[in-house]
Design a protein around this motif. Structure first.
Motif, PDB file in Angstrom:
ATOM      1  N   TRP A 190       0.136   7.698  32.856  1.00 47.27           N
ATOM      2  CA  TRP A 190      -1.226   8.215  33.051  1.00 47.27           C
ATOM      3  C   TRP A 190      -1.277   9.719  32.749  1.00 47.27           C
ATOM      4  CZ3 TRP A 190      -5.675   5.529  34.163  1.00 47.27           C
ATOM      5  CH2 TRP A 190      -6.796   6.307  34.433  1.00 47.27           C
ATOM      6  N   VAL A 191      -0.170  10.417  33.049  1.00 49.06           N
ATOM      7  CA  VAL A 191      -0.154  11.877  32.875  1.00 49.06           C
ATOM      8  C   VAL A 191      -0.252  12.235  31.376  1.00 49.06           C
ATOM      9  CG1 VAL A 191       1.064  14.013  33.414  1.00 49.06           C
ATOM     10  CG2 VAL A 191       1.104  12.107  35.038  1.00 49.06           C
ATOM     11  N   PRO A 192       0.696  11.743  30.517  1.00 52.14           N
ATOM     12  CA  PRO A 192       0.483  12.034  29.092  1.00 52.14           C
ATOM     13  C   PRO A 192      -0.836  11.468  28.582  1.00 52.14           C
ATOM     14  CG  PRO A 192       2.447  10.644  29.411  1.00 52.14           C
ATOM     15  CD  PRO A 192       1.987  11.076  30.766  1.00 52.14           C
ATOM     16  N   ALA A 193      -1.331  10.360  29.195  1.00 52.59           N
ATOM     17  CA  ALA A 193      -2.603   9.786  28.714  1.00 52.59           C
ATOM     18  C   ALA A 193      -3.711  10.818  28.816  1.00 52.59           C
ATOM     19  CB  ALA A 193      -2.957   8.541  29.532  1.00 52.59           C
ATOM     20  N   HIS A 194      -3.836  11.478  29.986  1.00 49.71           N
ATOM     21  CA  HIS A 194      -4.994  12.364  30.121  1.00 49.71           C
ATOM     22  C   HIS A 194      -4.853  13.620  29.276  1.00 49.71           C
ATOM     23  CE1 HIS A 194      -3.572  15.616  32.710  1.00 49.71           C
ATOM     24  NE2 HIS A 194      -3.066  14.771  33.568  1.00 49.71           N
ATOM     25  N   PHE A 195      -3.632  14.223  29.235  1.00 54.97           N
ATOM     26  CA  PHE A 195      -3.611  15.472  28.451  1.00 54.97           C
ATOM     27  C   PHE A 195      -3.617  15.200  26.950  1.00 54.97           C
ATOM     28  CE2 PHE A 195       1.070  15.378  29.539  1.00 54.97           C
ATOM     29  CZ  PHE A 195       1.597  15.413  28.260  1.00 54.97           C
ATOM     30  N   HIS A 196      -3.131  14.011  26.532  1.00 54.32           N
ATOM     31  CA  HIS A 196      -3.274  13.679  25.107  1.00 54.32           C
ATOM     32  C   HIS A 196      -4.750  13.450  24.774  1.00 54.32           C
ATOM     33  CE1 HIS A 196       1.124  13.126  25.052  1.00 54.32           C
ATOM     34  NE2 HIS A 196       1.017  13.259  23.749  1.00 54.32           N
ATOM     35  N   THR A 197      -5.536  12.946  25.745  1.00 53.33           N
ATOM     36  CA  THR A 197      -6.949  12.678  25.446  1.00 53.33           C
ATOM     37  C   THR A 197      -7.689  13.965  25.133  1.00 53.33           C
ATOM     38  OG1 THR A 197      -6.868  10.829  26.992  1.00 53.33           O
ATOM     39  CG2 THR A 197      -9.047  11.538  26.283  1.00 53.33           C
ATOM     40  N   TYR A 198      -7.596  14.958  26.067  1.00 59.24           N
ATOM     41  CA  TYR A 198      -8.433  16.130  25.754  1.00 59.24           C
ATOM     42  C   TYR A 198      -7.872  16.965  24.610  1.00 59.24           C
ATOM     43  CZ  TYR A 198      -5.890  18.036  29.895  1.00 59.24           C
ATOM     44  OH  TYR A 198      -4.959  18.375  30.838  1.00 59.24           O
ATOM     45  N   PHE A 199      -6.619  16.708  24.242  1.00 63.91           N
ATOM     46  CA  PHE A 199      -6.140  17.393  23.037  1.00 63.91           C
ATOM     47  C   PHE A 199      -6.513  16.639  21.760  1.00 63.91           C
ATOM     48  CE2 PHE A 199      -3.544  20.408  25.342  1.00 63.91           C
ATOM     49  CZ  PHE A 199      -3.749  21.505  24.536  1.00 63.91           C
ATOM     50  N   LEU A 200      -6.059  15.360  21.728  1.00 64.20           N
ATOM     51  CA  LEU A 200      -6.134  14.638  20.457  1.00 64.20           C
ATOM     52  C   LEU A 200      -7.563  14.310  20.038  1.00 64.20           C
ATOM     53  CD1 LEU A 200      -4.000  13.682  18.481  1.00 64.20           C
ATOM     54  CD2 LEU A 200      -4.067  11.452  19.568  1.00 64.20           C
ATOM     55  N   VAL A 201      -8.385  13.842  21.007  1.00 66.43           N
ATOM     56  CA  VAL A 201      -9.766  13.494  20.629  1.00 66.43           C
ATOM     57  C   VAL A 201     -10.746  14.496  21.223  1.00 66.43           C
ATOM     58  CG1 VAL A 201      -9.284  11.043  20.274  1.00 66.43           C
ATOM     59  CG2 VAL A 201      -9.942  11.824  22.546  1.00 66.43           C
ATOM     60  N   GLY A 202     -10.219  15.620  21.744  1.00 66.57           N
ATOM     61  CA  GLY A 202     -11.066  16.684  22.274  1.00 66.57           C
ATOM     62  C   GLY A 202     -10.890  17.929  21.423  1.00 66.57           C
ATOM     63  N   TYR A 203      -9.865  18.720  21.758  1.00 68.37           N
ATOM     64  CA  TYR A 203      -9.659  19.975  21.030  1.00 68.37           C
ATOM     65  C   TYR A 203      -9.498  19.766  19.519  1.00 68.37           C
ATOM     66  CZ  TYR A 203      -7.452  23.903  18.870  1.00 68.37           C
ATOM     67  OH  TYR A 203      -7.175  24.904  17.975  1.00 68.37           O
ATOM     68  N   ILE A 204      -8.696  18.739  19.128  1.00 73.00           N
ATOM     69  CA  ILE A 204      -8.414  18.555  17.693  1.00 73.00           C
ATOM     70  C   ILE A 204      -9.722  18.326  16.914  1.00 73.00           C
ATOM     71  CG2 ILE A 204      -7.351  16.949  16.010  1.00 73.00           C
ATOM     72  CD1 ILE A 204      -5.394  18.992  17.195  1.00 73.00           C
ATOM     73  N   PHE A 205     -10.658  17.587  17.506  1.00 73.11           N
ATOM     74  CA  PHE A 205     -11.925  17.361  16.799  1.00 73.11           C
ATOM     75  C   PHE A 205     -12.711  18.671  16.675  1.00 73.11           C
ATOM     76  CE2 PHE A 205     -12.207  12.523  17.906  1.00 73.11           C
ATOM     77  CZ  PHE A 205     -11.140  12.303  17.051  1.00 73.11           C
ATOM     78  N   MET A 206     -12.653  19.502  17.728  1.00 72.92           N
ATOM     79  CA  MET A 206     -13.336  20.809  17.628  1.00 72.92           C
ATOM     80  C   MET A 206     -12.659  21.663  16.547  1.00 72.92           C
ATOM     81  SD  MET A 206     -13.781  21.754  21.647  1.00 72.92           S
ATOM     82  CE  MET A 206     -13.955  20.472  22.880  1.00 72.92           C
ATOM     83  N   TYR A 213      -8.179   6.829  19.817  1.00 65.32           N
ATOM     84  CA  TYR A 213      -8.476   6.110  21.063  1.00 65.32           C
ATOM     85  C   TYR A 213      -7.542   4.912  21.263  1.00 65.32           C
ATOM     86  CZ  TYR A 213     -12.347   9.051  22.466  1.00 65.32           C
ATOM     87  OH  TYR A 213     -13.078  10.121  22.912  1.00 65.32           O
ATOM     88  N   GLY A 214      -7.124   4.261  20.157  1.00 64.32           N
ATOM     89  CA  GLY A 214      -6.177   3.140  20.277  1.00 64.32           C
ATOM     90  C   GLY A 214      -4.859   3.637  20.859  1.00 64.32           C
ATOM     91  N   PHE A 215      -4.362   4.747  20.293  1.00 70.56           N
ATOM     92  CA  PHE A 215      -3.094   5.336  20.757  1.00 70.56           C
ATOM     93  C   PHE A 215      -3.175   5.713  22.242  1.00 70.56           C
ATOM     94  CE2 PHE A 215      -1.224   9.634  21.454  1.00 70.56           C
ATOM     95  CZ  PHE A 215       0.110   9.263  21.540  1.00 70.56           C
ATOM     96  N   LEU A 216      -4.315   6.335  22.618  1.00 68.15           N
ATOM     97  CA  LEU A 216      -4.469   6.790  24.006  1.00 68.15           C
ATOM     98  C   LEU A 216      -4.577   5.613  24.975  1.00 68.15           C
ATOM     99  CD1 LEU A 216      -6.966   9.650  23.184  1.00 68.15           C
ATOM    100  CD2 LEU A 216      -4.613   9.923  24.005  1.00 68.15           C
ATOM    101  N   SER A 217      -5.285   4.542  24.531  1.00 70.33           N
ATOM    102  CA  SER A 217      -5.440   3.379  25.419  1.00 70.33           C
ATOM    103  C   SER A 217      -4.079   2.837  25.823  1.00 70.33           C
ATOM    104  CB  SER A 217      -6.205   2.248  24.732  1.00 70.33           C
ATOM    105  OG  SER A 217      -7.340   2.746  24.141  1.00 70.33           O
ATOM    106  N   MET A 218      -3.118   2.910  24.902  1.00 75.00           N
ATOM    107  CA  MET A 218      -1.788   2.372  25.212  1.00 75.00           C
ATOM    108  C   MET A 218      -1.093   3.224  26.287  1.00 75.00           C
ATOM    109  SD  MET A 218      -1.706  -0.294  23.627  1.00 75.00           S
ATOM    110  CE  MET A 218      -3.403  -0.581  23.184  1.00 75.00           C
ATOM    111  N   PHE A 219      -1.335   4.534  26.262  1.00 77.50           N
ATOM    112  CA  PHE A 219      -0.795   5.395  27.330  1.00 77.50           C
ATOM    113  C   PHE A 219      -1.478   5.040  28.662  1.00 77.50           C
ATOM    114  CE2 PHE A 219       0.810   9.478  24.944  1.00 77.50           C
ATOM    115  CZ  PHE A 219       2.096   8.979  24.964  1.00 77.50           C
ATOM    116  N   TYR A 220      -2.835   4.883  28.616  1.00 72.51           N
ATOM    117  CA  TYR A 220      -3.565   4.582  29.863  1.00 72.51           C
ATOM    118  C   TYR A 220      -3.118   3.236  30.440  1.00 72.51           C
ATOM    119  CZ  TYR A 220      -6.796   8.518  29.471  1.00 72.51           C
ATOM    120  OH  TYR A 220      -7.327   9.782  29.431  1.00 72.51           O
ATOM    121  N   LEU A 221      -2.981   2.225  29.555  1.00 73.37           N
ATOM    122  CA  LEU A 221      -2.544   0.911  30.051  1.00 73.37           C
ATOM    123  C   LEU A 221      -1.157   1.023  30.687  1.00 73.37           C
ATOM    124  CD1 LEU A 221      -3.767  -1.525  27.250  1.00 73.37           C
ATOM    125  CD2 LEU A 221      -4.399  -1.570  29.675  1.00 73.37           C
TER     126      LEU A 221
END
Ligand code: HEM
Length: 481
Positions: free
Chosen positions: A363-379, A408-416
């Protein structure tokens, strides 16, 4: 001057982008190994993980600083010499770190928890020394860069105005303060304090490396190291938001200025972000209990104000503005969304009761990968598309679809993985005693690698779209003359 500032910014952006792509390669390798698709020795896995974590956070932070440098260079006299000097230092540090990890095998994870690198390490002592010096060199580079930005903004607007306190006091200034100056100042102040905390930690590490007899306080060093890591990754995202505040008005046709609420929100974020890192130490029973409670309160405090004003700001830029959904604003809106989703997952994890379940799960890498990969990177990509004046809109948007699916597919696997209790930082899930968790971990890792490969190819396609878009822009300019 404008051209020379652009060239200096391009140098940073190119390095940041290249580091990002190479580090994704390391990430995919780790996921493939965890999914039992390839075999790598555990020591190599941890060296890759250390390089990946430090390379991603450091490389993206460097690129993010160059974004705010470029934005403020339009109104403030920033120093070109400092920018180039910091860039050279950063490159030296990055190459030395690659050497220490990939050749030397330095692998204690990004935060090199004291005394881990110094006791029975599985890598040679020289690799520890080179890694510490490499990180120190990078720290000096970021510190110089940020202090010069603060100097330039203070010279232009006055030091006392940078954090928009006059708005908080309810005064209406004769000359309005641009929102980007408020955010860039907040970033440079927090970033410089975070970098200083890292520098102090690393100097003590260096002392220990030179004189192994020295004994240091492990809990204190964990605090200072986490303050450094937590602050720089958050500042990185705020720099991305600075690009959003700067460019959205160009697409929406609406101004986006500072008001009392924005000023209070960003000042609160500056204060809280410096203390929120306590949530990384919930499991440290030796830490004073009051600091755990402060950690939970400041985590909520640092997440909510900036998110609320920025997302509300983005919505009011878009709502009924008649804006065309070009790549840059689309990436900004979806980047804001990814930042918010990752932020919610982070706030969930920073809640003490929840953390006792999720701590050290995926869950920990899931959340910080989310705001980086589909958050900051998109900005970041939204900024790049505008910065290079790319005209390849369709090409860029198609690559974006690939990044959304892959990301999102990659991140879902971390969340699962997190949901099912798969632990983080395992080189091989076969070591897990509970067969069901081991099997699920390996399955999610294989699928994660597949999605990450889709993201990687799409990110490369986006880079190609920048070149294609520039040629198109040049051809259009020639045709109209
Ligand atoms: C598609 C892109 C990416 C892939 C495939 C990837 C993959 C991974 C993997 C497999 C891990 C180890 C997970 C575990 O604990 O078992 C990891 C950790 C990590 N990643 Fe990523 N990642 C990606 C993007 C990013 C980005 C954009 C960042 C930006 C900061 C990042 C920063 C980190 C950090 C800080 C760690 C922790 C390292 C440590 O524990 O020492 N990654 N990543």
């Amino acid at each position: 001057m404008e051209k020379r500032n652009r060239n200096a910014t391009i140098a940073w952006l190119v390095v940041s982008f290249a580091v990002f792509i190479v580090m994704i390669g390391l990430g995919i390798t780790m996921r493939l190994a965890q999914g039992l698709r390839i075999e790598i020795p555990p020591n190599t896995f941890y060296a890759l993980m250390t390089m990946h974590g430090l390379g991603m956070a450091g490389g993206l932070f460097a690129g993010a600083l160059s974004i705010i440098w470029y934005i403020i260079s339009r109104t403030c006299k920033v120093s070109l010499a400092v920018s180039w000097f910091s860039w050279v230092l950063f490159l030296i540090g990055a190459v030395a770190l690659l050497y220490a990890t990939l050749i030397g095998g330095f692998g204690p994870g990004w935060y090199a928890l004291y005394p881990l690198p110094f006791i029975n390490a599985a890598w040679p002592s020289w690799a520890t020394g080179v890694a510490i010096i490499a990180l120190l060199i990078m720290g000096v580079s970021w510190l110089l860069y940020q202090l010069d930005m603060l100097r330039a903004m203070a010279a232009q607007y006055g030091a006392s105005r940078l954090l928009a306190w006059e708005y908080i006091a309810g005064k209406k200034p004769a000359e309005p303060l641009p929102a980007v100056i408020l955010i860039a100042s907040m970033c440079a102040i927090a970033g410089a304090l975070g970098t200083l905390s890292g520098a102090v930690t690393l100097i003590l590490y260096l002392l220990k490396w030179i004189s192994p007899g020295v004994s240091l306080d492990a809990l204190l060093l964990k605090n200072t190291m986490f303050m450094f890591g937590h602050v720089i990754v958050n500042v990185c995202i705020y720099c991305g938001l600075c690009a959003v505040y700067h460019l959205m008005p160009k697409y929406s046709g609406r101004p986006w200025g500072v008001n009392r609420i924005t000023a209070i929100a960003w000042n609160a974020t500056l204060f809280f972000v410096l203390f929120a890192y306590f949530h990384h130490l919930y499991m440290d029973f030796a830490q004073n209990k009051a600091l755990h409670i402060i950690g939970q309160i400041t985590s909520y405090g640092s997440a909510i104000p900036a998110t609320a004003v920025s997302l509300f700001g983005i919505a009011s830029q878009v709502y009924k503005s008649g804006m065309k959904w070009r790549f840059t604003p689309t990436a900004f809106v979806l980047g804001g969304m990814g930042w918010a989703i990752g932020g919610v997952a982070a706030v969930v994890d920073s809640t003490i009761m929840v953390n006792s379940y999720f701590h050290n799960t995926l869950w920990v890498p899931a959340h910080f990968h989310t705001y980086f990969l589909v958050g900051y990177i998109f900005m970041f990509f939204g900024f790049l598309h505008d910065f290079f004046n790319s005209k390849a809109e369709r090409f860029a948007i198609s690559s974006f679809v690939g990044m959304l699916v892959g990301g999102y597919g990659f991140l879902s696997m971390f969340y699962l993985g997190g949901y099912y209790g798969v632990p983080r930082r395992y080189a091989a899930y076969t070591a897990i005693q509970v067969g069901d968790i081991a099997n699920k971990g390996a399955l999610f890792a294989s699928l994660g690698a597949l999605f990450a490969a889709v993201f990687l190819l799409s990110a490369i396609a986006f880079a190609i779209s920048l070149f294609a878009g520039r040629s198109k822009a040049t051809a259009e300019a020639v045709a109209t003359t």
